[in-house]
Design an enzyme around this catalytic site. Sequence first.
Site, PDB file in Angstrom:
ATOM      1  N   SER A 190       0.835  -1.215   0.000  1.00  0.00           N
ATOM      2  CA  SER A 190       0.000   0.000   0.000  1.00  0.00           C
ATOM      3  C   SER A 190       0.867   1.262   0.000  1.00  0.00           C
ATOM      4  CB  SER A 190      -0.979   0.012   1.169  1.00  0.00           C
ATOM      5  OG  SER A 190      -0.327  -0.244   2.389  1.00  0.00           O
ATOM      6  N   HIS A 204      -1.887  -8.898   1.919  1.00  0.00           N
ATOM      7  CA  HIS A 204      -1.599  -7.613   2.599  1.00  0.00           C
ATOM      8  C   HIS A 204      -2.745  -7.333   3.574  1.00  0.00           C
ATOM      9  CE1 HIS A 204       0.234  -3.824   3.312  1.00  0.00           C
ATOM     10  NE2 HIS A 204      -0.229  -3.123   2.292  1.00  0.00           N
ATOM     11  N   HIS A 239       5.875 -12.713   7.407  1.00  0.00           N
ATOM     12  CA  HIS A 239       6.047 -11.327   6.956  1.00  0.00           C
ATOM     13  C   HIS A 239       7.188 -11.270   5.954  1.00  0.00           C
ATOM     14  CE1 HIS A 239       6.555  -6.948   7.078  1.00  0.00           C
ATOM     15  NE2 HIS A 239       5.310  -6.936   7.490  1.00  0.00           N
ATOM     16  N   ARG A 299       3.401  -4.635  16.696  1.00  0.00           N
ATOM     17  CA  ARG A 299       2.003  -4.192  16.590  1.00  0.00           C
ATOM     18  C   ARG A 299       1.063  -5.273  17.133  1.00  0.00           C
ATOM     19  NH1 ARG A 299       1.851  -3.001  10.310  1.00  0.00           N
ATOM     20  NH2 ARG A 299       2.778  -5.094  10.425  1.00  0.00           N
ATOM     21  N   ASP A 326      -2.048  -8.421  11.725  1.00  0.00           N
ATOM     22  CA  ASP A 326      -3.394  -8.878  11.382  1.00  0.00           C
ATOM     23  C   ASP A 326      -3.858 -10.061  12.224  1.00  0.00           C
ATOM     24  OD1 ASP A 326      -3.678  -6.972   9.318  1.00  0.00           O
ATOM     25  OD2 ASP A 326      -2.436  -8.206   8.012  1.00  0.00           O
TER      26      ASP A 326
END
Length: 458
Positions: A271, A301, A340, A349, A395
């Site tokens: 992105s 993604h 990843h 995160r 995620d």
Amino acid sequence: MVSALRTSLKRTPLLRSAASVRLLSTAPKQPTLKERLAELIPVAREQVKAARVQHGKKSFGPVLVNQLYGGMRGLPALIWEGSVLDPDEGIRFRGKTIPEIQQQLPKAPGGSEPLPEGLFWLLVTGEVPTYEQVAELSKDWAARAAIPDFVEEILDRCPPTLHPMSQFSLAVTALNHNSAFAQAYAEGISKKEYWGPTFDDSMDLIAKLPNIAGRIYRNVYGRGKLPPIDVQKDYSHNLSALLGFGDNAGFVELMRLYITIHSDHEGGNVSAHTGKLVGSALSDPFLSYAAALNGLAGPLHGLANQEVLVWLTKMQAKIGEDASDEAVKKYRQVVPGYGHAVLRKTDPRYVAQREFALKHLPDDKLFKLVGQIYNIVPGILLEAGKAKNPWPNVDAHSGALLTYYGLTEMQYYTVLFGVSRAFGVAAQLIWDRALGAPLERPKSYSTDAINKIFKDKN
Ligand SMILES: CC(C)(COP(=O)(O)OP(=O)(O)OC[C@H]1O[C@@H](n2cnc3c(N)ncnc32)[C@H](O)[C@@H]1OP(=O)(O)O)[C@@H](O)C(=O)NCCC(=O)NCCS
């Protein structure tokens, strides 16, 4: 350049801690984000010039043919000062880790998570803003939040079966109708001034996303009319209210953390890079960000946060709520939310969201399953021996938190990621225009050419 910006910042009387500024009620008005940027840009331009003179002709190491075939993994190819991703440590925003961000950025009165307004200020300037500066930004975004009638109509005409990300991208593309940059460019604005209307468009873009996201949510899931934006409230509160969760203090806090940690992940992810690439053609921020959203909508993604929840709930339905580790181990598939392209350790995160869950929902069943999977899946992926990183990414956790607060529509999750990622992409577009970033145009080769080039070389 970051250190130079910090040096310039130390020299200026504008750099005061939030506390000291609050004490000095007679202090002159603090600069707005745009005013501060106007001070920083000439310094940064000189820094870039100096770096290019000093290092411009130096090689950055070899490029392997495998990198041409292999999605350019690890290829040094881009400059972005806003955030840098270390494979082991994870993301730093302008040099600051997520725990440092959580500690240092201004918070809403009574809140304990950072306000994303502060993160945007940090991404753009490299500086930690005062609470007052952040509150001004909240007001500015609230004042810019309305979307044109024709964009509302576009959204209202979308069938509810059209994926929320497609609707999001359509609406953001249509915002280009009122682009200040496109208009200024058509009127012949000089290259040095590009950043000004890019800044204005970027502010409009971020400001309008809650109204777009809220309208999509209410249209698709039949949740009634949107309430108006409250100019006294911060961005995350307004977004939550538009989704119907304005009275839920836990959800509002989650949104503050969520937007902050999803905002940026250095420049090479799909992105962020798409936004930069499309922006390099001088497409305005709306067109550039719509392109970025289309990349975010891919399952490798941003769509992974939807996929994780689909996967988790299917697993829960199949093996039950309090399943044994053995049952979880047997439920094998590609594991969304794990692995990843850059990271080689647990994503900080993920850790930030886990800590949020431990504080707010320690006994939630889905959260417990997420934790149970963390104990099991890395071993399975390591055993399979394919994934370079067996650890969870951002995620793997976000959907469980949203579900806890009642936002259960998984197909919608990537829209929230899309609202957040605008902060990073917009900050990058502003700086690319400020520094005169050129059109991106890497060279592609055919396999035939590769074979010819390396024919007689070992
Ligand atoms: C993120 C991701 C796309 C990175 O891709 P990548 O850089 O190509 O990753 P790797 O180099 O580690 O992949 C090597 C192999 O391991 C596999 N692999 C990687 N992550 C995996 C996972 N979570 N589950 C099962 N297999 C996985 C890949 O499919 C690939 O297999 P192949 O050689 O048969 O094609 C990948 O880890 C993935 O698909 N994860 C799940 C989706 C996800 O969570 N995306 C969000 C990222 S923030």
